[in-house]
Each structure stands twice: as C-alpha cells, then as structure tokens.
Design a protein around this motif. Sequence first.
Motif, PDB file in Angstrom:
ATOM      1  N   ASP A  79       1.845   2.884   2.256  1.00 25.19           N
ATOM      2  CA  ASP A  79       2.490   2.181   1.294  1.00 25.19           C
ATOM      3  C   ASP A  79       2.119   0.642   0.989  1.00 25.19           C
ATOM      4  O   ASP A  79       0.905   0.454   2.155  1.00 25.19           O
ATOM      5  CB  ASP A  79       4.322   2.298   1.617  1.00 25.19           C
ATOM      6  CG  ASP A  79       4.895   0.884   0.490  1.00 25.19           C
ATOM      7  OD1 ASP A  79       5.698   1.918   0.699  1.00 25.19           O
ATOM      8  OD2 ASP A  79       4.207   0.685  -0.417  1.00 25.19           O
ATOM      9  N   HIS A 137       3.092  -1.676   0.478  1.00 22.80           N
ATOM     10  CA  HIS A 137       4.108  -2.397   0.666  1.00 22.80           C
ATOM     11  C   HIS A 137       4.862  -2.093   2.395  1.00 22.80           C
ATOM     12  O   HIS A 137       5.003  -0.916   2.279  1.00 22.80           O
ATOM     13  CB  HIS A 137       5.222  -2.527  -0.585  1.00 22.80           C
ATOM     14  CG  HIS A 137       4.530  -3.043  -1.562  1.00 22.80           C
ATOM     15  ND1 HIS A 137       4.436  -1.561  -2.220  1.00 22.80           N
ATOM     16  CD2 HIS A 137       4.179  -3.799  -2.432  1.00 22.80           C
ATOM     17  CE1 HIS A 137       3.841  -2.591  -3.284  1.00 22.80           C
ATOM     18  NE2 HIS A 137       4.308  -3.636  -3.426  1.00 22.80           N
ATOM     19  N   ASP A 187       2.171   4.186  -3.812  1.00 15.62           N
ATOM     20  CA  ASP A 187       1.407   2.841  -4.893  1.00 15.62           C
ATOM     21  C   ASP A 187       0.915   2.714  -3.306  1.00 15.62           C
ATOM     22  O   ASP A 187      -0.216   1.519  -3.690  1.00 15.62           O
ATOM     23  CB  ASP A 187       2.358   1.842  -5.482  1.00 15.62           C
ATOM     24  CG  ASP A 187       3.075   1.396  -4.248  1.00 15.62           C
ATOM     25  OD1 ASP A 187       4.529   0.687  -4.863  1.00 15.62           O
ATOM     26  OD2 ASP A 187       2.986   1.470  -2.728  1.00 15.62           O
TER      27      ASP A 187
HETATM   28 MN   LIG Z   1       5.129   0.130  -2.288  1.00  9.98          MN
END
Ligand SMILES: [Mn+2]
Length: 298
Positions: free
Chosen positions: A121, A123, A227
């Motif tokens: 990720d 994040h 992402d």
């Molecule tokens: Mn993400």
Amino acid sequence: KTIAVVGCPFSGGQPKLGVDKGPIHLVEAGLITRLEELGWRVLFDGHHQFEEISAASDPPIGKLQNPRHVSRVCESVAEVVGAHVRNGQLPVTLGGDHSLAMGTISGTLSSYPDACVIWVDAHADINTAETTSSGNIHGMPVSFLLGLGEKIPEYAWVKPLLRPERLVYIGLRDLDAGEKRILRENNIKAFSMHEVDKYGIGRVVDMALDHVNPNRDLPIHLSFDVDALDPSVAPSTGTPVRGGLTFREGHYICEAIHETGLLVALDLMEVNPSLADPESVRQTVAVGCSLVCSALGE
Ligand SMILES: [Mn+2]
Ligand SMILES: N[C@](CCCC[B-](O)(O)O)(CCN1CCC(O)CC1)C(=O)O
Ligand SMILES: [Mn+2]
Ligand SMILES: [Mn+2]
C-alpha cells in the motif's frame, strides 16, 4: 485447491463513488477463467449485496464516517472469508475499499491465528479514531486489527488477533503524522518506497518475509491496495500517490509470495473504475487481474 472469489462491492470506507464497482470489472475482465486456466478450481459465490446491511441512519461517531455500515459489512465479510478458510479454500476478496480488510483479515486469523500479514500500500491504513483526520475508515483497518486506540462499541466484534510482529508493509509513501508515531511505538516493520529504491524489490521481499515469517512456516495473508503501484501503472484508484511501485515490482511481490507456497488469503483492493478515462480504467482493472493471477501462480 479451490479459490473462493469473494466480490465485495463496497465503498463505505471512503467518500468517492465507484469503488464498489471494482469487483464486477475485475470479474468481467476474465479473472475467473484465467484462474481456472492456472489449474485452480474456482468458486465464485457472487458479489455480496451489502445494501440491506446499511444502517437506516448512520451518523458519524466522532470523525468516523458511515461507522455502523462499515462495521456491519466488515463483520459479514469476516464470516464469509472465515468460512471459506475453514473449508480449506483460498479466499480472494475483490474490493471495494480497503476498510474491508478489517473483515478479511479477521476471517483469516480466526482460522489461522499464527498467519502473518503482508500489506502492500502507499498508505499504512493504521489511523485510530483519535489520529484520523479524514474519518474515512479505509485509512484505519489495521488499527482495529491490532486493537489500538479507544474501543468503539460498534466495533467490539473485531478481536485484536493481529500481532505487530506478524505485520509488514511494502510500498509506503504517504503517512499521516499519527500513523508514523503508531508504527514507531509498536515497532511495526515497514519497507517504504525509499527502501524499495535502496535495496531493490527482491531484497525487500526477502527482508519482509524474514521479519514476519523467518522459518517460512506461517500462513500468509496478502492485502494488496492497488494504490501501492505508481499512478502511471494503476491510475483509477481513490487515493493515488506519486512515486509508487512499477508494474514489475508489484508483480514480483505477488510472484515471490506465490513461490513461498504459504499464501492462504488475498485481497485486491481500491480499484475504482469510475475515476479515469476508459483506457486508464481498463489498464487499472487489467493490472489488478494480473496481480491476483501472479499471486496464484501465473
Ligand atoms: Mn492506499
Ligand atoms: N491516511 C489517509 C488515506 C487513507 C487511504 C486508505 B487506503 O486504503 O487507500 O490506503 C490520508 C489522509 N490524508 C490527510 C492529509 C491530507 O492532506 C491528505 C489525506 C486517511 O484518510 O486516513
Ligand atoms: Mn489501503
Ligand atoms: Mn485508496
């Protein structure tokens, strides 16, 4: 072995419309046939309908948005994924936003308490109710799985089954201040894009596995947020961040995890087919399909 494809058309963990359409695009791109061509038996128990779960009224709890809806859907996903794992199947959950991982990983850990989690990720998705600034629960699932932060009654069903030493991140490059503090305080291992550049993806995956699975004897749950890839590779996603994984780096992670023979569950999250032009959407969906197939032996 049998794969159970779990379509989760769910967007309540974040504000952008369209991510609930991710599963249908992935399936319509031919994912199931490709998995069968790899020799897997594939169960597709359809795209789960979550509308009926949605709470009539679901006002924010503190900053948390759609809190009751997200909780109920994730609890349902935990039961579905847990059942597939108990039946000796390999659940492949197609999102939908990443809040769903609260459910998928709860499901995996209910049957494989010693499983490790590889979280790919941009994040960390580890905000607590206290540290989140957006209130979007797709930025929080890991904190619930670790049992961090103030207890929220609506989330009492999430047992803190994940241990910090069984979690490792690859691809991080956009963390909130509170998340950096949480990672440090809990000694959570993270290979950011800086480490990917410094060591190369091969060494990073080896080091990540050495950390969470040193004897290569623990089941692996791979939770892949598209992402993590560079936006040039997977543009149609809700929270794109520059400087991400290349097409090959993303695939290498999946191929290397397949090679361990330890994969027991997989999430492919945050494909939102409504955020880009048709060609970019097609590209993002194709990459999502390809990553799933690579993690399963392609
Ligand atoms: Mn993400
Ligand atoms: N950490 C974020 C993003 C979460 C992304 C979830 B996903 O599943 O896609 O990995 C970002 C919050 N951030 C706050 C400061 C703003 O300037 C930008 C957004 C949050 O909303 O908590
Ligand atoms: Mn995520
Ligand atoms: Mn996202």
